[in-house]
Design an enzyme around this catalytic site. Structure first.
Site, PDB file in Angstrom:
ATOM      1  N   CYS A   1       0.870  -1.175   0.000  1.00  0.00           N
ATOM      2  CA  CYS A   1       0.000   0.000   0.000  1.00  0.00           C
ATOM      3  C   CYS A   1       0.901   1.217   0.000  1.00  0.00           C
ATOM      4  O   CYS A   1       1.537   1.535   1.004  1.00  0.00           O
ATOM      5  CB  CYS A   1      -0.915   0.014   1.219  1.00  0.00           C
ATOM      6  SG  CYS A   1      -1.989   1.469   1.295  1.00  0.00           S
TER       7      CYS A   1
ATOM      8  N   GLU B   1      -3.032   0.898  -7.050  1.00  0.00           N
ATOM      9  CA  GLU B   1      -1.918   0.002  -7.363  1.00  0.00           C
ATOM     10  C   GLU B   1      -1.656   0.086  -8.856  1.00  0.00           C
ATOM     11  O   GLU B   1      -2.570   0.322  -9.651  1.00  0.00           O
ATOM     12  CB  GLU B   1      -2.258  -1.431  -6.938  1.00  0.00           C
ATOM     13  CG  GLU B   1      -1.048  -2.346  -6.877  1.00  0.00           C
ATOM     14  CD  GLU B   1       0.046  -1.818  -5.957  1.00  0.00           C
ATOM     15  OE1 GLU B   1       1.009  -1.215  -6.502  1.00  0.00           O
ATOM     16  OE2 GLU B   1      -0.053  -1.996  -4.732  1.00  0.00           O
TER      17      GLU B   1
END
Length: 271
Positions: A2, A114
């Site tokens: 993350c 992402e």
């Protein structure tokens, strides 16, 4: 992993979702659609209120700096590297094990970003024809629109070069726990592109479902064997992912347009 996420819910909204008892209503709040390491983030934690004379843990909404600085660190410079803690080893790593035992938090988010490198781009990179492959960002979020409650840890660091009353004498920092990404089909998958979270990246933030919130935040729970089951992955099929503009790759860009779902990757087909 993350490395970037979006957080647009305000304190009042979060207070209702997490049954928060204390927050600072006078704190300025701005939605952040491109949260990057070292920024301040909202976190939910259970902790006694300082100078209140009551040892009872109170559920609070606090602003923390993203990038954990261990209490024993000589300087805070390494915090930018400790934005993620692996669920598999968080209980034993020196930087995280104390916080895992007694200082756990939830970092609320709309979802996380992402980046995926296209197959054609990867082939060019392997052949040495392109040194910096273009990456397509995806936004991963709960399919039902609920809050993405990321499991986190927080820590206090004392700058002993400053007097205790100095506003920068104490740092409160946090890290997001990650786990192995799901390989099962997404709850809502794009017409073209990744079919699972593992197709996007092998790691993902650990999302805590509401039935685990109280146990995770409870500072009285300190036994590793009791805490580790809380790190189990959530049920499969709860997430959706969609391509978003590559503008999110520049941390200076910030606005709701970054979450807008594209019909497909901005340039070439990635899958």
């Amino acid at each position: 992993m993350c490395g970037r996420f979006a957080s647009s819910r305000g304190p009042e909204d979060l207070a209702g979702i997490f049954e928060i008892e204390k927050w600072e209503p006078e704190e300025a709040y701005e939605p952040d659609f491109n949260v990057a390491p070292t920024k301040e983030v909202y976190a939910v934690l259970d902790r006694p209120v300082k100078d209140a004379g009551d040892p009872r843990p109170v559920r609070q909404l606090r602003k923390l700096k993203w990038g954990l600085v261990p209490s024993w660190a000589k300087t805070p410079e390494g915090g930018a590297r400790l934005i993620n803690a692996r669920a598999e080893t968080v209980h034993e790593k020196p930087s995280y094990r104390r916080a895992f035992a007694t200082r756990r938090c939830i970092v609320p988010a709309d979802g996380y970003y992402e980046w995926v490198t296209g197959v054609g781009e990867r082939d060019l990179e392997v052949e040495g024809k392109k040194k910096r492959p273009r990456k397509q960002p995806y936004f991963v979020t709960p399919a039902d629109g609920s809050v993405f409650a990321m499991a986190g840890l927080y820590e206090f660091w004392h700058d002993r070069t400053l007097p205790d009353e100095h506003p920068l004498a104490w740092w409160v920092t946090c890290s997001v726990i990650t786990t192995e990404a799901e390989s099962a089909p997404l709850g809502v998958a794009p017409e073209s592109g990744p079919r699972s979270l593992a197709d996007i990246h092998p790691r993902m933030p650990l999302m805590l479902t509401p039935d685990r919130w109280d146990a995770w935040l409870d500072p009285a729970r300190t036994e590793v064997d009791e805490l580790r089951p809380l790190l189990a992955a959530p049920p499969e099929g709860l997430m959706r992912a969609h391509p978003v503009s590559t503008a999110v790759s520049n941390v200076r860009n910030n606005g709701p347009e970054l979450l807008k779902e594209l019909d497909g990757p901005e340039e070439e087909t990635l899958f």
